[in-house]
Design an enzyme around this catalytic site. Structure first.
Site, PDB file in Angstrom:
ATOM      1  N   GLY A  51      32.484  33.964  27.475  1.00 55.09           N
ATOM      2  CA  GLY A  51      31.239  33.305  27.847  1.00 55.09           C
ATOM      3  C   GLY A  51      30.647  34.004  29.050  1.00 55.09           C
ATOM      4  O   GLY A  51      29.568  34.592  28.970  1.00 55.09           O
ATOM      5  N   LEU A  53      29.877  36.924  31.041  1.00 52.20           N
ATOM      6  CA  LEU A  53      29.851  38.328  30.642  1.00 52.20           C
ATOM      7  C   LEU A  53      30.755  39.184  31.530  1.00 52.20           C
ATOM      8  O   LEU A  53      30.838  38.984  32.737  1.00 52.20           O
ATOM      9  CB  LEU A  53      28.419  38.858  30.702  1.00 52.20           C
ATOM     10  N   ASP A  92      25.646  45.099  26.255  1.00 55.97           N
ATOM     11  CA  ASP A  92      24.930  45.636  27.413  1.00 55.97           C
ATOM     12  C   ASP A  92      25.132  44.764  28.647  1.00 55.97           C
ATOM     13  O   ASP A  92      25.262  45.269  29.767  1.00 55.97           O
ATOM     14  CB  ASP A  92      23.433  45.740  27.092  1.00 55.97           C
ATOM     15  N   ILE A 124      19.348  45.662  24.047  1.00 55.99           N
ATOM     16  CA  ILE A 124      18.619  44.404  24.216  1.00 55.99           C
ATOM     17  C   ILE A 124      19.439  43.436  25.059  1.00 55.99           C
ATOM     18  O   ILE A 124      20.652  43.307  24.879  1.00 55.99           O
ATOM     19  CB  ILE A 124      18.321  43.753  22.845  1.00 55.99           C
ATOM     20  N   ARG A 295      52.771  32.570  54.866  1.00 56.85           N
ATOM     21  CA  ARG A 295      52.691  33.775  54.024  1.00 56.85           C
ATOM     22  C   ARG A 295      54.038  34.496  54.003  1.00 56.85           C
ATOM     23  O   ARG A 295      54.433  35.068  52.984  1.00 56.85           O
ATOM     24  CB  ARG A 295      51.579  34.709  54.499  1.00 56.85           C
ATOM     25  N   SER A 322      49.377  42.353  54.149  1.00 59.42           N
ATOM     26  CA  SER A 322      48.919  41.105  54.765  1.00 59.42           C
ATOM     27  C   SER A 322      49.286  39.888  53.928  1.00 59.42           C
ATOM     28  O   SER A 322      49.694  38.854  54.455  1.00 59.42           O
ATOM     29  CB  SER A 322      47.400  41.141  54.961  1.00 59.42           C
ATOM     30  N   GLU A 348      38.984  41.969  43.668  1.00 60.31           N
ATOM     31  CA  GLU A 348      39.453  40.586  43.580  1.00 60.31           C
ATOM     32  C   GLU A 348      39.076  39.922  42.255  1.00 60.31           C
ATOM     33  O   GLU A 348      39.901  39.238  41.634  1.00 60.31           O
ATOM     34  CB  GLU A 348      38.886  39.756  44.743  1.00 60.31           C
ATOM     35  N   HIS A 398      45.829  33.747  54.886  1.00 58.66           N
ATOM     36  CA  HIS A 398      44.821  33.706  55.951  1.00 58.66           C
ATOM     37  C   HIS A 398      43.855  32.558  55.664  1.00 58.66           C
ATOM     38  O   HIS A 398      42.690  32.747  55.352  1.00 58.66           O
ATOM     39  CB  HIS A 398      44.106  35.050  56.081  1.00 58.66           C
ATOM     40  N   ASP A 406      38.817  38.249  63.249  1.00 69.45           N
ATOM     41  CA  ASP A 406      37.938  38.809  62.218  1.00 69.45           C
ATOM     42  C   ASP A 406      36.684  37.971  62.002  1.00 69.45           C
ATOM     43  O   ASP A 406      35.725  38.421  61.373  1.00 69.45           O
ATOM     44  CB  ASP A 406      38.691  38.966  60.893  1.00 69.45           C
TER      45      ASP A 406
END
Length: 601
Positions: A51, A53, A92, A124, A295, A322, A348, A398, A406
């Site tokens: 569904g 694209l 396309d 198209i 983590r 990380s 990602e 994070h 950051d």
């Protein structure tokens, strides 16, 4: 490819799958087996939900990775029991979607020679002829990725397509793109080659004209017996299945342990000793406290669980140092075709959609990681995993303003709530190494949908627990610290904020207040518990409640009520050391005490 939904339904019906002519008549109707876009689990032969694209090619890349890796792990000389090509269709629109670049670039790098993509090049899209907005040299683009490109195929010539497929099969070192030039609405005298035939019905008059142009005189949904006979693939399919069964029987006789392991993994069953070993690890963590980032606790869980789970096929979007997704048994599939780790690069969205393909193929439990903030790049693939109810583990580190310097571009605020609000997504934000291991155990054992595991950058304080409390972690929410009798106040928290709640409760208890601390690492899991359990944790009679989480505040009204108090985020973050940010945004013991005392007046 999306808009070929009725094409795939028709082919499944003609070739003998359990999809009747009545099912075709119910196309796009409520509760039919033939929805407007093919959906995984509704009809046999539909191998993924399409569904959005560009995601079909990503799923196909994942399936091709899974096939090659599973083959390398299980096939032996003279016994190629895992051996298939992966075919996918692209239009396309798929080519224009950025995610197709991510997946196709990686497919070329990985040299997925058994991946064959058909490009329906009809020029198209919904707005009309694409030359006004899509002028890429697609052949050169894919050659630059390292693909084998076969251009200028007549997409209406079955012999030409067959010849191209055979040519593609001979190229084993590169994925193949078959560029098929087609006319949209082929056969329609007035709408062929026009965007008017893209998704709208042709209309009665044009249908009649098309029938005449194609020489088709049969009534709607009437298929002549000779056409049924020509398309029926049941006999050929049964012969191929019997041949494979005989091949597998020979493999099983020669390699009984490998055969049993392959059957286990393809079925999605866990090893026989999984329950005992995983619980033993969790109990060992509780008995040996460590104040580490969740983590890092996640990596420790991978280290412990990976030894029992060869089905792990992990990865990260260029953030492994990380995210801490590599453990001692990790081997890159670039270095070893029988490996168990994929370096996805900065992709990602592509990573997440490829993981969906791996999960759909079977034989693996994929996990993939990035910073929680960059889940936004991958959002639709994550949603598709939940929609398809597939077993997939999204690892996000994070997790808050605790990321620090950051700044707000990298600091998630609304992302946790977004994941929690996604139907069929199980989201966990653990407060220490014990809850982290329980979260991983839950994700591994879940077989009806994906999980999002959310981990901190900074160290977290391990909490003491009784055996009963330890068992209740798996219920998604539990009483972590309690008082004698009925509490006056309940402090609710997740992740890094649990320790704030505990410290505040200690001070309030010293003042003579009756306070309960509830940790809810997984709101979705907690909400699925029976009413009696939920009432025992959050008694409806105790309305003085404070929720504490370094995420968007609004989510927590469902637990504290309109008269409760929430210490959460109401804006984006700032660039500064984490300690300063937590103080700036009110995540301190003193602020928890201020909110609590205001309710207790």
């Amino acid at each position: 490819m999306v808009m070929g939904s009725m094409l795939i339904y028709s082919l499944l019906h003609l070739t003998g799958y359990d999809l009747s002519i009545d099912d075709l008549k119910q196309f796009r109707q409520l509760h039919s087996r033939t929805p407007g876009h093919p959906e995984y689990g509704y009809a046999p032969g539909v191998e993924t939900t399409t569904g959005p694209l560009g995601q079909g090619i990503c799923n196909a890349v994942g399936m091709a990775i899974a096939e090659r890796t599973l083959a390398a792990q299980f096939n032996r000389q003279g016994h190629d029991v895992v051996d298939h090509f992966t075919y996918t269709f692209m239009g396309d629109g798929c080519m224009m979607e950025g995610v197709s670049h991510e997946a196709c670039s990686l497919a070329g790098t990985l040299k997925l020679g058994k991946l064959i993509a058909f490009y329906d090049d009809n020029g198209i899209s919904i707005d009309g002829h694409v030359e006004g907005w899509f002028t890429d040299d697609t052949a050169k683009r894919f050659e630059a990725y390292g693909w084998h490109v076969i251009p200028a195929i007549d997409g209406h010539d079955a012999d030409a397509i067959r010849a191209a497929v055979e040519q593609a099969k001979k190229e084993t070192g590169k994925p193949s793109l078959l560029m098929c030039k087609t006319i949209i609405g082929f056969g329609s005298p007035n709408k062929a080659g026009s965007h008017e035939s893209h998704g709208a019905p042709l209309g009665d008059a044009e249908i009649a004209a098309t029938r005449e142009a194609l020489g088709w005189t049969h009534a709607p949904f009437v298929i002549p017996s000779d056409i049924y006979a020509a398309w029926d693939a049941k006999t050929a399919g049964q012969a191929k299945e019997q041949a494979w069964n005989a091949q597998f029987a020979a493999y099983q006789a020669a390699y009984p342990e490998l055969a049993a392991e392959l059957k286990r993994r393809v079925s999605g069953e866990l090893p026989a000793d999984w329950g005992f070993e995983s619980q033993k690890f969790i109990e060992q963590l509780q008995a040996n406290p460590a104040n580490i980032a969740s983590r890092k606790a996640s990596q420790n869980a991978l280290e412990a669980f990976g030894k029992f789970l060869p089905e792990f096929l992990g990865g990260s979007a260029d953030l492994a140092p990380s995210n801490l997704t590599i453990w001692s048994g990790s081997k890159s599939i670039m270095d070893d075709l029988a490996g168990n780790y994929i370096h996805y690069g900065v992709r990602e969205f592509g990573m997440s959609a490829i993981m969906n393909g791996i999960a759909l193929h079977g034989g693996f439990l994929p996990y993939g990681a990035t910073f929680l903030m960059f889940m936004e790049y991958a959002r639709n693939a994550v949603r598709m995993a939940a929609l398809m109810k597939i077993r997939n583990v999204f690892v996000y580190t994070h997790d808050s303003i605790g990321l620090g310097e950051d700044g707000p571009t990298h600091q998630p605020v609304e992302q946790i709530a977004s994941l929690r609000l996604t139907p069929n997504m199980s989201t966990w934000r653990p407060c220490d190494q014990v809850e982290s291991a329980v979260a991983w155990k839950h994700a591994i054992e879940r077989n009806d949908g994906p999980c999002a595991l959310i981990f901190s950058r900074q160290n977290l304080t391990q909490q003491p627990r009784t055996p009963e409390q330890l068992a209740n972690v798996a219920r998604g929410g539990y009483i972590l610290k309690d008082c004698a009798g009925v509490p006056e106040l309940i402090l609710i928290a997740t992740g890094s904020e649990v320790s704030l709640a505990v410290d505040a409760a200690d001070k309030l208890t010293a003042e003579g207040r009756k306070v309960r601390v509830v940790s809810i690492p997984s709101t979705e899991t907690f909400d699925r518990q029976d009413q009696n359990y939920r009432e025992s944790v959050l008694p409806s009679g105790v309305t003085k409640r404070v929720a504490i989480e370094a995420g968007i505040a609004d989510f927590w009204f469902k637990y504290v009520g309109l008269n409760g108090s929430i210490i959460g985020m109401h804006s984006f973050g700032e660039s500064a050391p984490a300690e300063q940010l937590f103080e700036e945004f009110g995540f301190t013991v003193d602020n928890v005490l201020t909110h609590a005392r205001a309710l207790l007046k």
